[in-house]
Design an enzyme around this catalytic site. Structure first.
Site, mmCIF file in Angstrom:
data_model
loop_
_atom_site.group_PDB
_atom_site.id
_atom_site.type_symbol
_atom_site.label_atom_id
_atom_site.label_comp_id
_atom_site.label_asym_id
_atom_site.label_seq_id
_atom_site.Cartn_x
_atom_site.Cartn_y
_atom_site.Cartn_z
ATOM 1 N N SER A 41 1.144 -1.803 -0.194
ATOM 2 C CA SER A 41 0.116 0.250 0.601
ATOM 3 C C SER A 41 1.099 1.323 0.229
ATOM 4 O O SER A 41 1.540 0.951 -1.004
ATOM 5 C CB SER A 41 -1.101 -0.153 1.173
ATOM 6 O OG SER A 41 -1.559 1.180 1.312
ATOM 7 N N ASP A 99 -8.794 -4.060 -6.173
ATOM 8 C CA ASP A 99 -7.977 -3.897 -5.397
ATOM 9 C C ASP A 99 -8.480 -2.093 -5.807
ATOM 10 O O ASP A 99 -8.136 -1.473 -6.720
ATOM 11 C CB ASP A 99 -7.145 -4.284 -5.663
ATOM 12 C CG ASP A 99 -6.036 -3.688 -3.960
ATOM 13 O OD1 ASP A 99 -6.522 -2.533 -3.491
ATOM 14 O OD2 ASP A 99 -5.288 -2.972 -3.804
#
Length: 609
Positions: A381, A433
């Protein structure tokens, strides 16, 4: 906001009309004003009831006291629900009505000193102040230093500019997302199965993909371990706390031996448990966390003979502020032809780690212990974005370094840097995602599509939301909503809630593009891209499955073009979680057979709009 014609005989005045056709609800503002006048005495009455229950209920019958307590609690619930409803349904900037505006063509720009320019600047300034106040209130517990004030201002400018030319409120956005999700599912279901089934890959590509999957699985353990004890306990809810409780006390006496070790608590124990490394394998662990300064650790990975730098992803409010500082910042990199710039917040975080590694001598100490090892950087991330930019900064002094970026932010680096990073960076993306598809141009495109969906929908918002909730929870057939404006022109659309003379609508390029036959407006922000080569993992099987059914995955090399649209799905957040990514990688490498696809195979079946 704008919508199509209602069925006046079948709904009350509050529920008539559709999102972008407020005409049938023209009496609602007066009702809201009357209701607002009644709110004050209700609030006073609720306060008096609370005071009576607290101080004057002694001596009364218990049944009477319980009845009054129930009435007071119900009153407070209703009052608080009303406040939340107002925040969700109404836009505080929606009352801006600059009056009649001169007919200035949109393509002439806003000349300095003109009426439209002054009004637009005023509206933008008001919106920025509102969003900055919201951020300060949300982050009231964060120290208000210069970095935070600058971040608040930067984020407020970005957010206010994004929403300024629309009159959407949160409930409108929720309805639009529901419509868009169903539209994307319809398009995906209607595709020819031959477009979805990939051809068998050639052996060299298969071997390359298998090797990268094995490496990615190995290094994802370190990227997940960088989150410390919160993720470890979350991933091991039954045994995690028991394992850490004993280790935490035993590890306190060794923290001072680490270079820069800082009161790690149970973080160090969880990292040991997650990675399988020994205490002596760690060179540095830092959980120092401020805006633009994120935690990381440096360790010796003897299995792969690497000096490993693992960067933590978003886990605090300060990390969120770093994520949201999304304007571009120039990045000086030797040997790159083309313009070099990157996400400001993540670039600042990468520079912070770079200075710690180089200036504090952390890398020098690591390579003095293992001089034959190579440098490996990984993260998930926010940590993936920082790791990729850190790899770019260190590439000149460590030409053999490699980087694995798991679920990196989509709006990270310029095209020149993205092409340059393909030599040493591998990005791993799972399913739908959201984060790898997040960039300002992608969000502008999403906003335009949401407006197109809600402007063409012929149902009231409450029906859209009710069906949308049912569809997300239980599935079923997507509703048959129209998705294009067809042959309708701008003058055939009903007025938005801000009114015909609203500056924010009449000067809005987003609204103007809805009914134009031309291409979407030219983006106003610099494009940013995912780093390196992209390893894309998807579920192999039906979109919806039973909760306890076994999940099978397939992997393929993909291109940046497959991530230019935001895909709406209940899994758009779940697929970003580090434990889910690690489980998918382990499934691909430990459970055979698994599907591997050629890099030449297009991933267009997921690029549904």
């Amino acid at each position: 906001m704008i919508s199509c014609f209602p069925e006046p005989s079948s709904c009350s005045s509050e529920l008539c009309g559709t999102i972008m056709s407020p005409g049938p609800r023209r009496c609602v503002p007066a009702l809201v004003c009357v209701r607002a006048l009644l709110y004050a005495p209700e609030l006073v009455w609720a306060c008096l009831g609370a005071v009576w229950v607290t101080h004057y209920s002694t001596g009364c019958e218990p049944a009477e006291v319980r009845f009054v307590i129930g009435a007071v609690v119900s009153s407070w619930i209703i009052l608080l629900s009303m406040v939340v409803g107002v925040l969700v349904v109404f836009d505080p900037l929606g009352s801006v009505r600059p009056g009649a505006l001169p007919d200035v063509p949109l393509d002439t720009g806003y000349r300095e000193g003109s009426t439209s320019s002054q009004l637009f600047y005023t509206a933008h300034s008001v919106a920025s102040r509102v969003w900055e106040s919201r951020l300060r209130l949300l982050c009231c517990c964060v120290p208000q230093d210069d970095n935070h004030r600058a971040a608040f201002s930067s984020i407020a400018q970005l957010v206010s500019g994004f929403f300024l030319d629309t009159d959407l409120v949160p409930s409108d956005i929720a309805a639009g997302l529901s419509l868009l999700h169903q539209e994307q599912d319809k398009v995906e279901r209607c595709r020819d199965p031959e477009e979805v089934v990939s051809q068998s890959p050639s052996p060299p590509i298969r071997e390359d993909l298998e090797l990268e999957l094995e490496k990615a699985t190995h290094y994802m353990q370190f990227a997940a371990a960088a989150y410390g004890w919160p993720l470890y306990v979350y991933s091991n809810p039954l045994t995690g706390i028991c394992k850490l409780c004993g280790d935490c006390c035993r590890s306190h006496h060794v923290e001072h031996d680490l270079v820069g070790g800082e009161h790690l608590g149970c973080h160090f124990s969880s990292i040991l448990q997650s990675t399988g490394l020994q205490y002596r394998d760690f060179i540095h662990i830092s959980f120092h966390n401020q805006i633009y300064e994120i935690p990381f650790f440096v360790a010796l990975d003897h299995t792969r003979e690497a000096v490993l730098v693992a960067v933590r992803g978003t886990l605090s409010l300060k990390d969120v502020l770093t994520d949201l500082s999304a304007e571009c910042e120039d990045l000086c990199v030797e040997g790159v032809s083309g313009t070099c710039y990157a996400h400001k917040g993540i670039s600042q975080a990468a520079h912070y780690i770079y200075k710690r590694l180089v200036t504090d001598g952390i890398l020098s100490q690591a390579f003095s212990v293992a001089p034959e090892y190579e440098l490996l950087i990984c993260g998930h991330s926010l940590g993936a974005g920082a790791a990729a930019l850190l790899a770019v900064l260190l590439r000149s002094t460590h030409p053999t370094l490699q980087c694995y970026a798991f679920s990196p932010p989509g709006g990270l680096m310029s095209k020149a840097l993205a092409d340059y990073s393909k030599q040493f960076v591998v990005s791993v993306v799972l399913g739908k995602d959201l984060v790898p598809r997040l960039s300002i141009p992608n969000m502008e495109d999403l906003k335009r599509r949401l407006l197109k969906m809600v402007s063409n929908c012929s149902k009231p918002k409450y029906k859209i939301l009710m069906h949308g909730c049912w569809y997300e929870l239980f599935g079923g057939a997507p509703d048959d909503f129209p998705t294009e404006l067809e042959s309708r022109r701008e003058e055939m659309l009903h007025q938005p809630l801000l009114g015909e003379e609203s500056l924010l609508v009449r000067r809005s390029s987003t609204y103007q593009s809805l009914c134009s036959d031309e291409s979407p407006p030219r983006p106003t922000h610099l494009p940013l891209f995912l780093p390196g080569r992209i390893l894309y993992i998807t579920e192999d099987g039906p979109t919806r499955r039973h909760c306890f059914s076994q999940v099978r995955y397939r992997a393929e090399w993909s291109s940046e073009a497959s991530f230019r649209n935001v895909l709406i799905s209940p899994r758009m957040i779940a697929d970003h979680m580090p434990d889910v990514v690690l489980r998918a990688l382990r499934s691909l490498t430990h459970e055979h057979p698994f599907a591997l696809c050629s890099s030449s195979t297009s991933n267009s079946h997921l690029n549904v709009i």
